[in-house]
Design an enzyme around this catalytic site. Sequence first.
Site, PDB file in Angstrom:
ATOM      1  N   LYS A 111      -5.163  -6.709  -6.186  1.00 18.22           N
ATOM      2  CA  LYS A 111      -4.389  -6.153  -7.310  1.00 18.22           C
ATOM      3  C   LYS A 111      -2.986  -6.766  -7.340  1.00 18.22           C
ATOM      4  CE  LYS A 111      -7.129  -1.940  -7.237  1.00 18.22           C
ATOM      5  NZ  LYS A 111      -7.286  -0.553  -6.762  1.00 18.22           N
TER       6      LYS A 111
ATOM      7  N   GLN B  62      -4.170   3.922  -3.439  1.00 20.46           N
ATOM      8  CA  GLN B  62      -5.501   3.412  -3.115  1.00 20.46           C
ATOM      9  C   GLN B  62      -6.310   4.472  -2.367  1.00 20.46           C
ATOM     10  OE1 GLN B  62      -6.661   0.331  -4.185  1.00 20.46           O
ATOM     11  NE2 GLN B  62      -8.644   1.057  -3.451  1.00 20.46           N
TER      12      GLN B  62
ATOM     13  N   ASP C 130      -4.207   4.387 -13.046  1.00 21.99           N
ATOM     14  CA  ASP C 130      -5.591   4.494 -12.568  1.00 21.99           C
ATOM     15  C   ASP C 130      -6.381   5.497 -13.417  1.00 21.99           C
ATOM     16  OD1 ASP C 130      -6.598   2.824 -10.629  1.00 21.99           O
ATOM     17  OD2 ASP C 130      -5.680   3.891  -8.951  1.00 21.99           O
TER      18      ASP C 130
END
Length: 292
Positions: free
Chosen positions: A52, A96, A119
Amino acid sequence: MQILDGKLVSQAVKEDLKNKTDILIKENKKVPHLAAILIGNNGASETYVASKIKNCHDIGFKSTLIRFDAAVNEAEVIEAIHTLNEDEDVDGILVQLPLPKQINEEKIINLIHPSKDVDGFHPISVGKMVQGLPSFISATPYGIMLLLQHYKIDTVGKHAVVIGRSNIVGRPMSILLSQNTNPGNCTVTLCHSRTQHLKEICLQADIIVAALGIPGFLKEDMVKPGAIVIDVGITRIEDKTKKSGYALKGDVDFENVAAKCSYITPVPGGVGLMTIAALLTNTYQAVLQKNN
Ligand code: NAD
């Protein structure tokens, strides 16, 4: 059979974002800035976050990585999220997953300011998505929608079977495919670990999204000829022939299923790359929303 090429499509999405970012910067507006929080040393999480960050760099985004030891206490993580929420320069925040046991995942996700929830896991983002309102859409289902869109796959009236009901993949995927959008307008069956007669249900599917995390689960005899198969699964399988020591395996028995399909995504090279492209798209959108 045609491969739905996540590498090609994600590249196109990223090139488009890079051009738009160049324009933002020329107009002295803002360099999109994604902040990632990584806790512990889980190999897969390390790889995802590194990818990412690299992709941010490739398209001209700024990125910040905040790392914590696996033993970090929750208060420290909460503090970091508050700081990122308040930082005017940060447009998107991701934490994450999975998190170590001592950290409450739900609590952490709910602390991310909805305007920075790139997200798309925050209940406000999910609620808006369910109502069909503009929102950050969870990156994996969003990436799949971008892939279907790119290949102009006609989904109207099709029976889509989604295997897996997680909050980050299966459930949002089932909602997106059922909406009055393009792609969308499917009749959706959402299957999970307690579903009975899964094989019979899959055999009725025009589109199957396999998101359960069991390598090679979807077999040839579960797929009707001409079906579209989207493989979300990513599992690391030991493979001593690889430099890394492992190979990535999807939830679909690709070797035997592919010939039966009209379209299929490979693993790697399919949904995983689209997930990153969708995350970057959400981050760019976060900048635009702030400037409006
Ligand atoms: P999860 O473990 O949260 O959920 C798995 C789901 O599968 C559950 O809802 C469960 O009910 C269902 N399931 C389990 N066994 C089943 C069975 N025998 N029959 C039917 N349903 C069954 O997983 P997740 O986070 O949704 O991830 C699923 C897979 O997708 C994993 O391999 C994960 O690594 C991968 N993933 C990939 C990406 C990507 O970018 N490609 C992103 C997220 C997750």
